[in-house]
Enzyme design. Structure first.
Site, PDB file in Angstrom:
ATOM      1  N   LYS A   1       3.386 -15.142   1.510  1.00  0.00           N
ATOM      2  CA  LYS A   1       3.412 -15.989   0.318  1.00  0.00           C
ATOM      3  C   LYS A   1       4.881 -16.233  -0.047  1.00  0.00           C
ATOM      4  O   LYS A   1       5.366 -15.800  -1.103  1.00  0.00           O
ATOM      5  CB  LYS A   1       2.653 -15.297  -0.833  1.00  0.00           C
ATOM      6  CG  LYS A   1       1.151 -15.244  -0.642  1.00  0.00           C
ATOM      7  CD  LYS A   1       0.467 -16.570  -0.906  1.00  0.00           C
ATOM      8  CE  LYS A   1       0.442 -16.880  -2.394  1.00  0.00           C
ATOM      9  NZ  LYS A   1      -0.166 -18.217  -2.638  1.00  0.00           N
TER      10      LYS A   1
ATOM     11  N   TYR B   1       0.821  -1.218   0.000  1.00  0.00           N
ATOM     12  CA  TYR B   1       0.000   0.000   0.000  1.00  0.00           C
ATOM     13  C   TYR B   1       0.854   1.267   0.000  1.00  0.00           C
ATOM     14  O   TYR B   1       0.363   2.354  -0.295  1.00  0.00           O
ATOM     15  CB  TYR B   1      -0.944   0.035   1.210  1.00  0.00           C
ATOM     16  CG  TYR B   1      -2.033  -1.027   1.187  1.00  0.00           C
ATOM     17  CD1 TYR B   1      -2.313  -1.745   0.028  1.00  0.00           C
ATOM     18  CD2 TYR B   1      -2.773  -1.309   2.325  1.00  0.00           C
ATOM     19  CE1 TYR B   1      -3.296  -2.726   0.013  1.00  0.00           C
ATOM     20  CE2 TYR B   1      -3.770  -2.288   2.312  1.00  0.00           C
ATOM     21  CZ  TYR B   1      -4.010  -2.992   1.152  1.00  0.00           C
ATOM     22  OH  TYR B   1      -4.982  -3.963   1.135  1.00  0.00           O
TER      23      TYR B   1
ATOM     24  N   ASP C   1     -10.590  -9.180   7.905  1.00  0.00           N
ATOM     25  CA  ASP C   1     -12.012  -9.100   7.565  1.00  0.00           C
ATOM     26  C   ASP C   1     -12.663 -10.478   7.537  1.00  0.00           C
ATOM     27  O   ASP C   1     -13.821 -10.634   7.948  1.00  0.00           O
ATOM     28  CB  ASP C   1     -12.215  -8.395   6.212  1.00  0.00           C
ATOM     29  CG  ASP C   1     -12.306  -6.878   6.383  1.00  0.00           C
ATOM     30  OD1 ASP C   1     -12.015  -6.395   7.499  1.00  0.00           O
ATOM     31  OD2 ASP C   1     -12.675  -6.189   5.427  1.00  0.00           O
TER      32      ASP C   1
ATOM     33  N   ASP D   1      -5.157  -7.105   5.806  1.00  0.00           N
ATOM     34  CA  ASP D   1      -6.407  -6.441   5.438  1.00  0.00           C
ATOM     35  C   ASP D   1      -7.475  -7.495   5.121  1.00  0.00           C
ATOM     36  O   ASP D   1      -8.609  -7.442   5.616  1.00  0.00           O
ATOM     37  CB  ASP D   1      -6.121  -5.570   4.192  1.00  0.00           C
ATOM     38  CG  ASP D   1      -7.153  -4.498   3.974  1.00  0.00           C
ATOM     39  OD1 ASP D   1      -8.130  -4.441   4.740  1.00  0.00           O
ATOM     40  OD2 ASP D   1      -6.996  -3.719   3.022  1.00  0.00           O
TER      41      ASP D   1
ATOM     42  N   ASP E   1      -2.963 -17.766   1.433  1.00  0.00           N
ATOM     43  CA  ASP E   1      -4.177 -18.348   0.842  1.00  0.00           C
ATOM     44  C   ASP E   1      -4.666 -19.519   1.684  1.00  0.00           C
ATOM     45  O   ASP E   1      -5.863 -19.675   1.944  1.00  0.00           O
ATOM     46  CB  ASP E   1      -3.945 -18.754  -0.628  1.00  0.00           C
ATOM     47  CG  ASP E   1      -2.680 -19.576  -0.829  1.00  0.00           C
ATOM     48  OD1 ASP E   1      -1.796 -19.545   0.056  1.00  0.00           O
ATOM     49  OD2 ASP E   1      -2.562 -20.259  -1.864  1.00  0.00           O
TER      50      ASP E   1
END
Ligand code: NAD
Length: 365
Positions: free
Chosen positions: A194, A143, A254, A250, A226
């Site tokens: 990852k 980001y 959630d 992020d 994942d």
């Protein structure tokens, strides 16, 4: 005189002032009943500050935020300010606070209250007793990484670029937060990246492993992001603390939030560099659709206050009292509209506040 505990209250927009009023009653109760010496400051943030000062965070409010021990924030935003310039939008006030206070660690607990087990989208047996903590890196990664932007190539095609980048100090400081937390919880950290396809992920894995050597009492495992998302919805109770980067955090936070059923129940903490600031706020937004009606759920904000007591002020017993009171009130069947279930008692924002104070009174010894 006991040590002064300073808090800046920024109620913000929409339901912010309504829910913050209830958290404030809990602070007052703590002052009166637990001999705590709070000094409270209050100012505007977001749209409310824009209306008053022409910008979403005044210089005075920012200076105050930097001077206090903890900032309690309600929520910002709403349709009224949709047309305002990007740098003066309500959200810009929030981003300024995060940046200026160097809040690099975002702590999002996902706790499933027994009385609300049925509200989860997962089967009750999968979420009953759930208590996990997601630690998300908040100021680095893709980001913020450079180079970034959208460019037009010589052949006329366009290309969007963002860069995932982490340095060892950034990884070490967030890992220390996760290991410290795990040491006070169930003693397990899952680090998620990852590493199979990203060098930044490989570095993350190697550096978190190095930090783990300082915490022999904490068990570390690594899980690809994942796979972690999949495991969170398959068997969430296997986790204690999950530490991860800004992007994966992020998403994973959630996912974890939804395991617990309701936005109105979820607190969060953002912690800065040692000795620096900290900000506590509910995960939800300003809920303009229900603002001013006195029906918003104040529990996420009150639980955010509990986090402030535990993490900034080291008042674990007082934090636990608030959490036990919430559990007790839900057990009595009290519900705001967002968590209402058949056969339960629907209460307003302020009556929920009354009930939590009464439960604290009852449970305090
Ligand atoms: P939201 O979280 O405000 O609301 C989503 C839904 O959940 C709404 O139906 C709302 O009524 C309900 N809800 C949320 N909190 C509740 C509570 N405490 N009690 C009862 N019901 C509750 O998200 P949104 O509608 O997408 O966004 C509204 C505004 O909030 C936007 O301007 C957005 O930018 C802003 N926002 C701010 C923050 C923040 O301040 N940290 C976070 C998210 C969104």
């Amino acid at each position: 005189m006991t040590k002064e505990l300073s808090i800046l209250i920024l109620p913000g927009d929409g339901i912010g002032p309504e829910i913050m009023a209830q958290a404030r009653r809990v602070i007052d109760w703590m002052g009166e009943n637990r001999g705590l010496n709070f000094t409270l400051h209050e100012d505007s943030v977001g749209g409310a500050a824009y209306d008053k000062y022409g910008k979403p965070l005044s210089d005075e409010a920012l200076a105050l935020a930097k001077s206090v021990d903890a900032v309690m924030l309600g929520a910002v935003g709403g349709p009224k300010w949709d047309g305002v310039d990007y740098d003066k939008r309500p959200e810009a006030g929030l981003l300024t606070l995060r940046k200026e206070l160097e809040l690099f660690a975002n702590l999002r607990p996902a706790i499933c209250f027994e009385a609300l087990v049925e509200a989860s989208s997962l089967k009750p047996e999968l979420v009953s007793g759930l208590d996990i903590m997601i630690v998300r890196e908040l100021t680095g990664g893709v980001y913020f990484g450079e180079p970034r932007g959208i460019e037009t190539l010589p052949n006329g095609d366009r290309r969007g670029v963002n860069t995932q980048v982490y340095t060892t100090p950034e990884i070490h400081r967030i890992a220390h937060i996760a290991f410290d937390l795990a040491g006070k919880r169930d003693g397990r950290v899952t680090s998620s990246e990852k590493a199979n396809v990203m060098e930044s992920g490989l570095l993350w894995r190697e550096e978190v492993t190095k930090v783990a050597a300082d915490y022999p009492e904490v068990a570390l495992d690594h899980m690809l992001a994942d796979s972690c998302a999949m495991q969170l919805v398959r068997a969430p109770k296997q986790f204690d603390v999950i530490v991860t980067d800004n992007l994966f955090g992020d998403l994973l936070s959630d996912v974890a939030a939804m395991l617990t059923g309701s936005l109105g129940m979820l607190p969060s903490a953002s912690i800065g560099v040692m000795g620096g600031g900290a900000m506590y706020e509910p995960v939800h937004g300003s809920a303009p659709d229900i603002a001013g009606q006195g029906i918003a759920n104040p529990i996420a904000t009150i639980l955010s206050l509990a986090m402030a007591l535990r993490y900034t002020f080291d008042l674990g017993d007082e934090a636990q009292l608030i959490e036990d009171a919430v559990q007790d009130v839900l057990g009595q069947g009290m519900r705001t509209a967002d968590i209402m279930q058949p056969g339960k008692t629907k209460v307003s924002t302020s009556v929920m506040g009354d009930c939590i104070l009464q439960a604290m009174e009852k449970l305090q010894r």
